[in-house]
Each structure stands twice: as C-alpha cells, then as structure tokens.
Design a protein around this motif. Structure first.
Motif, PDB file in Angstrom:
ATOM      1  N   ARG A 159       2.349  -4.403  19.126  1.00 55.55           N
ATOM      2  CA  ARG A 159       1.039  -4.979  18.462  1.00 55.55           C
ATOM      3  C   ARG A 159       0.877  -4.369  17.070  1.00 55.55           C
ATOM      4  N   ILE A 160       1.240  -3.173  16.868  1.00 58.07           N
ATOM      5  CA  ILE A 160       0.919  -2.522  15.655  1.00 58.07           C
ATOM      6  C   ILE A 160       1.802  -3.158  14.445  1.00 58.07           C
ATOM      7  N   LEU A 161       3.096  -3.462  14.941  1.00 60.23           N
ATOM      8  CA  LEU A 161       3.826  -3.894  13.817  1.00 60.23           C
ATOM      9  C   LEU A 161       3.496  -5.394  13.412  1.00 60.23           C
ATOM     10  N   ALA A 162       3.043  -6.123  14.503  1.00 57.37           N
ATOM     11  CA  ALA A 162       2.299  -7.421  14.181  1.00 57.37           C
ATOM     12  C   ALA A 162       1.245  -7.334  13.366  1.00 57.37           C
ATOM     13  N   ALA A 163       0.446  -6.362  13.667  1.00 62.60           N
ATOM     14  CA  ALA A 163      -0.776  -5.941  12.667  1.00 62.60           C
ATOM     15  C   ALA A 163      -0.348  -5.614  11.419  1.00 62.60           C
ATOM     16  N   MET A 164       0.696  -4.752  11.120  1.00 64.48           N
ATOM     17  CA  MET A 164       0.888  -4.392   9.706  1.00 64.48           C
ATOM     18  C   MET A 164       1.514  -5.808   9.159  1.00 64.48           C
ATOM     19  N   GLU A 165       2.531  -6.476   9.741  1.00 67.64           N
ATOM     20  CA  GLU A 165       2.756  -7.811   9.099  1.00 67.64           C
ATOM     21  C   GLU A 165       1.600  -8.579   8.555  1.00 67.64           C
ATOM     22  N   ARG A 166       0.659  -8.757   9.427  1.00 65.85           N
ATOM     23  CA  ARG A 166      -0.540  -9.461   9.165  1.00 65.85           C
ATOM     24  C   ARG A 166      -1.226  -9.079   8.018  1.00 65.85           C
ATOM     25  N   GLU A 167      -1.263  -7.589   7.879  1.00 70.00           N
ATOM     26  CA  GLU A 167      -1.956  -6.969   6.669  1.00 70.00           C
ATOM     27  C   GLU A 167      -1.224  -7.130   5.426  1.00 70.00           C
ATOM     28  N   LYS A 168       0.269  -7.139   5.505  1.00 69.45           N
ATOM     29  CA  LYS A 168       0.946  -7.116   4.582  1.00 69.45           C
ATOM     30  C   LYS A 168       1.108  -8.617   3.770  1.00 69.45           C
ATOM     31  N   GLY A 169       1.104  -9.588   4.795  1.00 71.85           N
ATOM     32  CA  GLY A 169       1.023 -10.919   4.659  1.00 71.85           C
ATOM     33  C   GLY A 169       2.290 -11.499   4.510  1.00 71.85           C
ATOM     34  N   LYS A 170       3.323 -10.865   5.114  1.00 73.63           N
ATOM     35  CA  LYS A 170       4.806 -11.392   5.089  1.00 73.63           C
ATOM     36  C   LYS A 170       5.538 -10.047   6.156  1.00 73.63           C
ATOM     37  N   SER A 171       6.721 -10.651   6.611  1.00 71.86           N
ATOM     38  CA  SER A 171       7.379  -9.833   7.459  1.00 71.86           C
ATOM     39  C   SER A 171       7.585  -8.605   6.865  1.00 71.86           C
ATOM     40  N   LEU A 172       7.717  -7.343   7.850  1.00 69.90           N
ATOM     41  CA  LEU A 172       8.064  -5.984   7.202  1.00 69.90           C
ATOM     42  C   LEU A 172       9.631  -6.179   6.626  1.00 69.90           C
ATOM     43  N   ALA A 173      10.412  -7.045   7.149  1.00 69.42           N
ATOM     44  CA  ALA A 173      11.714  -6.942   6.731  1.00 69.42           C
ATOM     45  C   ALA A 173      11.761  -7.471   5.076  1.00 69.42           C
ATOM     46  N   GLU A 174      10.740  -8.144   4.531  1.00 66.76           N
ATOM     47  CA  GLU A 174      10.867  -8.596   3.280  1.00 66.76           C
ATOM     48  C   GLU A 174      10.177  -7.628   2.251  1.00 66.76           C
ATOM     49  N   LEU A 175       9.768  -6.308   2.905  1.00 68.94           N
ATOM     50  CA  LEU A 175       8.941  -5.544   1.902  1.00 68.94           C
ATOM     51  C   LEU A 175      10.271  -4.740   1.073  1.00 68.94           C
ATOM     52  N   ASP A 176       9.697  -4.222  -0.019  1.00 70.98           N
ATOM     53  CA  ASP A 176      10.446  -3.352  -0.788  1.00 70.98           C
ATOM     54  C   ASP A 176      10.683  -2.020  -0.006  1.00 70.98           C
ATOM     55  N   ARG A 177      11.644  -1.253  -0.397  1.00 66.70           N
ATOM     56  CA  ARG A 177      11.997  -0.011  -0.020  1.00 66.70           C
ATOM     57  C   ARG A 177      10.831   1.058   0.002  1.00 66.70           C
ATOM     58  N   LYS A 178      10.085   1.093  -0.916  1.00 62.65           N
ATOM     59  CA  LYS A 178       8.751   2.005  -1.015  1.00 62.65           C
ATOM     60  C   LYS A 178       7.662   1.539  -0.109  1.00 62.65           C
ATOM     61  N   ALA A 179       7.692   0.210   0.195  1.00 63.32           N
ATOM     62  CA  ALA A 179       6.593  -0.253   1.120  1.00 63.32           C
ATOM     63  C   ALA A 179       7.188   0.021   2.661  1.00 63.32           C
ATOM     64  N   LYS A 180       8.423  -0.006   2.787  1.00 63.20           N
ATOM     65  CA  LYS A 180       9.010   0.100   4.118  1.00 63.20           C
ATOM     66  C   LYS A 180       8.790   1.704   4.410  1.00 63.20           C
ATOM     67  N   GLN A 181       8.890   2.565   3.512  1.00 60.99           N
ATOM     68  CA  GLN A 181       8.932   3.842   3.652  1.00 60.99           C
ATOM     69  C   GLN A 181       7.325   4.162   4.030  1.00 60.99           C
ATOM     70  N   GLU A 182       6.327   3.576   3.431  1.00 65.71           N
ATOM     71  CA  GLU A 182       4.970   4.040   3.793  1.00 65.71           C
ATOM     72  C   GLU A 182       4.787   3.330   5.110  1.00 65.71           C
ATOM     73  N   VAL A 183       5.412   2.106   5.689  1.00 66.54           N
ATOM     74  CA  VAL A 183       5.230   1.665   6.921  1.00 66.54           C
ATOM     75  C   VAL A 183       5.792   2.712   7.849  1.00 66.54           C
ATOM     76  N   VAL A 184       6.731   3.469   7.553  1.00 66.28           N
ATOM     77  CA  VAL A 184       7.369   4.327   8.503  1.00 66.28           C
ATOM     78  C   VAL A 184       6.449   5.641   8.644  1.00 66.28           C
ATOM     79  N   ARG A 185       5.963   5.878   7.479  1.00 66.29           N
ATOM     80  CA  ARG A 185       4.714   6.811   7.380  1.00 66.29           C
ATOM     81  C   ARG A 185       3.692   6.825   8.217  1.00 66.29           C
ATOM     82  N   VAL A 186       3.111   5.439   8.090  1.00 68.83           N
ATOM     83  CA  VAL A 186       1.965   5.262   8.859  1.00 68.83           C
ATOM     84  C   VAL A 186       2.182   5.387  10.476  1.00 68.83           C
ATOM     85  N   LEU A 187       3.638   4.647  10.593  1.00 68.91           N
ATOM     86  CA  LEU A 187       3.912   4.654  12.216  1.00 68.91           C
ATOM     87  C   LEU A 187       4.255   5.993  12.650  1.00 68.91           C
TER      88      LEU A 187
END
Length: 104
Positions: free
Chosen positions: A39-67
């Motif tokens: 659910r958290i991952l799905a909410a983050m995708e909705r927040e970002k407006g795209k799949s998490l796999a499409e994010l750049d490296r810096k954004a992925k690092q931020e996702v990991v930090r939040v998680l």
C-alpha cells in the motif's frame, strides 16, 4: 492503515479487541505488514505520478530513505519488494541504505 472492523466474537488471535466500560465493543484486524508495504509503495507511485521504476536515481534514493523511516525494511522480504518496485537490485537498495547511514 487498512484495518478492518469486526464484531468482537469474530476476532482471531491476531486481532485487537477494544472494550468500553468492561464490555468488548469491536475487534480490529490490522493488515499484514507486507500488505502495508504494498500500500505504501502504491501511494508513493500515485504521489510521484509514475511508477517508482521510472524515477531517477536521486528520487529512488529518497524513496528508500522514506521507506526506511517507515520501517519498510523490517518486513520480511522488504528489501526484495522495494527493489522490485524500484526496478533495481537488492544490492542497489542496500547501497542506498548504507549511503544514507554514512551521511547521518
């Protein structure tokens, strides 16, 4: 959080029964932690407006930090689940986690 309310008589061993003035009034069935991570991952995708796999490296690092702050990596297979969602390897997720610890 995704909990479910049940009559107290239907409570299972993992459910939380709430009482008022000594009488059981409702049982709460909490979701499994793994379901919460999805659910958290799905909410983050909705927040970002795209799949998490499409994010750049810096954004992925931020996702990991939040998680990490939300305890996602204490869930069994949490690293694997997050790695899959981000489209990276487990090794990369561990690198992001270690990098974060090194800057703290």
């Amino acid at each position: 959080m995704g909990g479910e309310l049940l009559p107290p008589g239907e409570a299972g061993p993992d459910d939380v029964v709430l009482a008022w003035d000594g009488a059981d009034v409702v049982a709460v069935r909490l979701p499994q932690l793994a379901d919460s991570l999805d659910r958290i991952l799905a909410a983050m995708e909705r927040e970002k407006g795209k799949s998490l796999a499409e994010l750049d490296r810096k954004a992925k690092q931020e996702v990991v930090r939040v998680l990490e702050a939300r305890g996602a990596f204490s869930v069994r297979h949490g690293v694997e689940t997050v790695a899959s969602a981000l489209g990276v390897s487990r090794f990369t997720v561990y690198n992001y986690l270690n990098r974060e610890k090194g800057t703290s």
